[in-house]
Design an enzyme around this catalytic site. Sequence first.
Site, PDB file in Angstrom:
ATOM      1  CG  HIS A   1      26.308  25.980 -12.707  1.00 52.78           C
ATOM      2  ND1 HIS A   1      27.672  25.804 -12.548  1.00 52.78           N
ATOM      3  CD2 HIS A   1      25.832  26.238 -11.472  1.00 52.78           C
ATOM      4  CE1 HIS A   1      27.992  25.934 -11.281  1.00 52.78           C
ATOM      5  NE2 HIS A   1      26.889  26.204 -10.593  1.00 52.78           N
TER       6      HIS A   1
ATOM      7  CG  ASP B   1      30.116  25.668 -14.927  1.00 54.77           C
ATOM      8  OD1 ASP B   1      29.121  26.297 -15.344  1.00 54.77           O
ATOM      9  OD2 ASP B   1      30.226  25.292 -13.749  1.00 54.77           O
TER      10      ASP B   1
ATOM     11  CB  SER C   1      28.333  28.047  -8.231  1.00 49.70           C
ATOM     12  OG  SER C   1      28.205  26.740  -7.756  1.00 49.70           O
TER      13      SER C   1
END
Length: 441
Positions: free
Chosen positions: A147, A177, A253
Amino acid sequence: MYNSDYNRIPEDREPIETEQFHVYEAEPPKQKKRKGAARFVALGLCCALIGGLAGGGGVLAYNHFAGGSTTIYQGSAPSVAVNLAQVDGHTVLTPEEIYAANLGAVVGVNGSVTTNVFGYTVKNAVSGSGFVISSNATTSYILTNYHVINDVSDITVFFADGTSYDATLVGGEQENDIAVLRVEQGNLQTVTLGDSDALNVGEEVYAIGNPLGELTFTFTGGYVSAKDRSVTMSDGTVMNMLQTDTAINNGNSGGPLFNEYGQVIGIVSAKLSSSSSSEASVEGLGFAIPINDVRDMITSIIEHGYVTGKPNVGVLLDDVSQEAQRYGVPAGAEVMAVLDGSGADKGGLQAGDIITAVNGTEVSSVSALQEAVKEYKAGDKVTFSVYRDGDTTTVDVTLDEENQEREEAMNQLQQDYYEEQQAQQQQQQQQGGYFQWPFGW
């Protein structure tokens, strides 16, 4: 006559110089009662301050109570050099050593334009984090979240020493992911991967990342709060996660989560939100992808550009509606369309079939079916229990491999299905209903 603390002394005494106090012959000026009270309060505060500073390693000394100078003593601690420890998997490292040993392998990942936490467009801020997992003489590979780079062009990675490199996407796996980037620069520092299955709840873990996109290369620490959490992501995907109270924010992230040995045991991926808003507002609840769950996938992406062995059935699916279930139709995953030549087509699955179990394990939704089939690889044969025309039967399907060719074929099948359903969509909209895209899988 008064000395500095107002004790009466004989009038015939001469002024005496002491090391800390001066004694004066003259009477002190008369003061109003209110001011005396103020002096008393101020003196009390000073004494409290002196006691506090003494307890904290500092001393506040009054050489002269009546207008003299003050001296402040400040404690100091010797500076300690941080050893550049080796990550050997046997030696427990201090937090300082973990940071020093791995900082050179952590990067900030940025696309062409980024919006910071205040809503301003910033070209130099990072959109996420990542870390170098492999490097040879000419090329290095960096792991991050899917993402972070999804729909991003002109990817650049930044290191703590100020160097930056253009990066290209090798491949990614949206469902888990993860994404792998490549930079044409060799001999970069790499991390060491650990064993996420060996973690215990309560163990200390640490993260290096870029919270908010501008507080680059921040180090945070906490504990493993839980293992094997099933977390539903914002797109509906259910993932297995490590839970930690390590401080995690937007921009972290894709960064590494380290164990106490300095090994990467997780990929920082998500923070829980308290509402339907995309803002992650809950404190102390962060999640990371266990490195053991994606280790083989990473290798496949580096070697082939995609995850090999990932199963694909060759059908479009949708959940059985609550309305249909009220009329006796079982919960499950309804087959909306079947790809010609796929394992589903060869095994005999038909549009309208409702899959209710996989090798005897009941499934009540598309996501449950996907979770059940995840345990198998391309080439494996599975038995689907199917509800068809009021009866239950079984269908044996040999799973195909999910690759670029299959993805393109499924996208086309989905588009064809959409075009065939346009008339029905218009009718449902007129009746106040809606049309939902089926899952291609």
